[in-house]
Scaffold this motif. Structure first.
Motif, PDB file in Angstrom:
ATOM      1  N   GLN A   2       4.277  11.259  18.685  1.00 45.79           N
ATOM      2  CA  GLN A   2       5.277  10.647  19.553  1.00 45.79           C
ATOM      3  C   GLN A   2       5.196   9.141  19.439  1.00 45.79           C
ATOM      4  OE1 GLN A   2       4.578  12.589  23.469  1.00 45.79           O
ATOM      5  NE2 GLN A   2       6.791  12.833  23.441  1.00 45.79           N
ATOM      6  N   LEU A  34      15.972   0.414  24.535  1.00 44.87           N
ATOM      7  CA  LEU A  34      17.089   0.726  25.417  1.00 44.87           C
ATOM      8  C   LEU A  34      16.617   1.679  26.513  1.00 44.87           C
ATOM      9  CD1 LEU A  34      18.090   0.764  22.189  1.00 44.87           C
ATOM     10  CD2 LEU A  34      20.312   1.146  23.264  1.00 44.87           C
ATOM     11  N   PHE A  89      15.503   7.720  30.380  1.00 45.22           N
ATOM     12  CA  PHE A  89      14.915   7.806  29.048  1.00 45.22           C
ATOM     13  C   PHE A  89      14.745   6.403  28.473  1.00 45.22           C
ATOM     14  CE2 PHE A  89      14.941  12.283  28.320  1.00 45.22           C
ATOM     15  CZ  PHE A  89      16.042  12.792  29.007  1.00 45.22           C
ATOM     16  N   LYS A  93      14.809   1.478  18.917  1.00 47.55           N
ATOM     17  CA  LYS A  93      15.702   1.487  17.765  1.00 47.55           C
ATOM     18  C   LYS A  93      14.968   1.040  16.498  1.00 47.55           C
ATOM     19  CE  LYS A  93      19.616  -1.115  15.969  1.00 47.55           C
ATOM     20  NZ  LYS A  93      18.774  -1.903  15.105  1.00 47.55           N
ATOM     21  N   LEU A  98      17.659   6.049  16.988  1.00 48.82           N
ATOM     22  CA  LEU A  98      16.932   5.840  18.234  1.00 48.82           C
ATOM     23  C   LEU A  98      15.857   6.909  18.361  1.00 48.82           C
ATOM     24  CD1 LEU A  98      19.782   5.118  20.831  1.00 48.82           C
ATOM     25  CD2 LEU A  98      18.299   3.469  19.668  1.00 48.82           C
ATOM     26  N   PHE A 100      13.512   8.599  21.225  1.00 51.31           N
ATOM     27  CA  PHE A 100      13.498   8.706  22.677  1.00 51.31           C
ATOM     28  C   PHE A 100      12.141   9.167  23.199  1.00 51.31           C
ATOM     29  CE2 PHE A 100      17.889   8.183  24.074  1.00 51.31           C
ATOM     30  CZ  PHE A 100      18.583   8.267  22.878  1.00 51.31           C
ATOM     31  N   GLY A 101      11.829   8.681  24.400  1.00 52.90           N
ATOM     32  CA  GLY A 101      10.705   9.231  25.131  1.00 52.90           C
ATOM     33  C   GLY A 101      11.103  10.523  25.830  1.00 52.90           C
ATOM     34  N   ALA A 102      10.134  11.134  26.503  1.00 48.70           N
ATOM     35  CA  ALA A 102      10.360  12.440  27.140  1.00 48.70           C
ATOM     36  C   ALA A 102      11.141  12.329  28.441  1.00 48.70           C
ATOM     37  CB  ALA A 102       9.034  13.137  27.392  1.00 48.70           C
ATOM     38  N   GLY A 103      11.242  11.132  28.985  1.00 44.39           N
ATOM     39  CA  GLY A 103      12.016  10.944  30.214  1.00 44.39           C
ATOM     40  C   GLY A 103      11.133  10.935  31.455  1.00 44.39           C
TER      41      GLY A 103
ATOM     42  N   GLY B  40      10.369  17.874  29.117  1.00 46.55           N
ATOM     43  CA  GLY B  40       9.076  17.395  28.636  1.00 46.55           C
ATOM     44  C   GLY B  40       9.077  16.897  27.209  1.00 46.55           C
ATOM     45  N   LEU B  41      10.183  17.090  26.502  1.00 46.80           N
ATOM     46  CA  LEU B  41      10.254  16.673  25.097  1.00 46.80           C
ATOM     47  C   LEU B  41      11.285  15.591  24.864  1.00 46.80           C
ATOM     48  CD1 LEU B  41       9.985  20.156  23.348  1.00 46.80           C
ATOM     49  CD2 LEU B  41       8.173  18.457  23.670  1.00 46.80           C
ATOM     50  N   GLY B  42      12.102  15.304  25.837  1.00 48.68           N
ATOM     51  CA  GLY B  42      13.124  14.280  25.681  1.00 48.68           C
ATOM     52  C   GLY B  42      14.232  14.705  24.737  1.00 48.68           C
TER      53      GLY B  42
END
Lengths: 110, 113
Positions: A2, A34, A89, A93, A98, A100-103, B40-42
């Motif tokens: 990740q 972002l 999120f 870039k 992009l 992305f993280g997991a949120g 959990g994974l976005g």
């Protein structure tokens, strides 16, 4: 592997207080970062960004801080409002893509 | 305003079926993307396209294919749907700007039984 991590799955904040959402990254080649906001059953919407050559960007109640040496960025929401409750999120870039993280789920209690 | 539309909001399919997810954007954007979102994974990139008839694999292309015959339309195809493809599918597009901000459609919630 990740490249963008949001280590807090959720955050609960009282209305009117500050919300701080955090994001860490590993790739030094990212040139923009972002933040997107997502409500249930809707697509993510762009919120705010920061260039890798800046350390702060502000837009109304939203401020993003970038610490390049720590490879860390954060989103501050002041004051928090119940309508801010959503999934946030972090995205980085590189080229045309992009990552992305997991949120983080933000709940603002009234 | 940029508008990205997806053909279905909710879809239920059976294992082994061929599934088509359609995405249309109205801003003449060069780039289009397909993601899936799982808790959990976005958002994970499945495929993207820089131009008509061009496609490139993202991070999780296995089990998927795409088609871009027209600039405004990008289709995601599940050749033989499986239960582990149950997910929220999001389409996005952007133009050639420094920020490359992507604009997302509302998503398709696909359930494979």
């Amino acid at each position: 592997d990740q490249q963008v991590k949001q280590n807090s799955p959720s955050l609960s904040v009282q209305e009117g207080r500050i919300s701080i959402l955090n994001c860490d990254y590993t790739n030094s080649m990212f040139d923009y970062f972002l933040w997107y906001k997502k409500y249930p059953a809707e697509g993510p919407t762009f919120l705010i960004s920061i260039s890798s050559i800046k350390d702060k960007n502000e837009d109304g109640r939203f401020t993003v801080f970038l610490n390049k040496s720590a490879k860390h960025l954060s989103l501050h929401i002041v004051p928090s409002q119940p309508g801010d409750s959503a999934v946030y999120f972090c995205a980085a870039k590189h080229g045309n893509k992009l990552v992305f993280g997991a949120g983080t789920i933000l709940r603002v209690k009234s | 305003d940029v508008k990205v539309t997806q053909s279905s909001r909710y879809l239920v399919k059976r294992t082994g079926e061929k599934v088509f997810l359609e995405c249309v954007q109205d801003m003449d954007h060069e780039n289009m993307f397909w993601y899936r979102q799982d808790p959990g994974l976005g958002l994970r990139l499945i495929y993207f396209s820089y131009d008509v008839k061009m496609k490139e694999k993202g991070d999780i292309p296995e089990g998927y294919s795409v088609s871009r015959e027209k600039k405004e339309r990008f289709s995601l195809i599940l050749e033989s749907a499986s239960t582990n493809q149950t997910s929220m599918y999001l389409c996005a597009s952007n133009g050639q700007t420094a920020l490359n901000e992507q604009f997302f459609g509302p998503g398709t919630r696909l359930t494979v039984l």
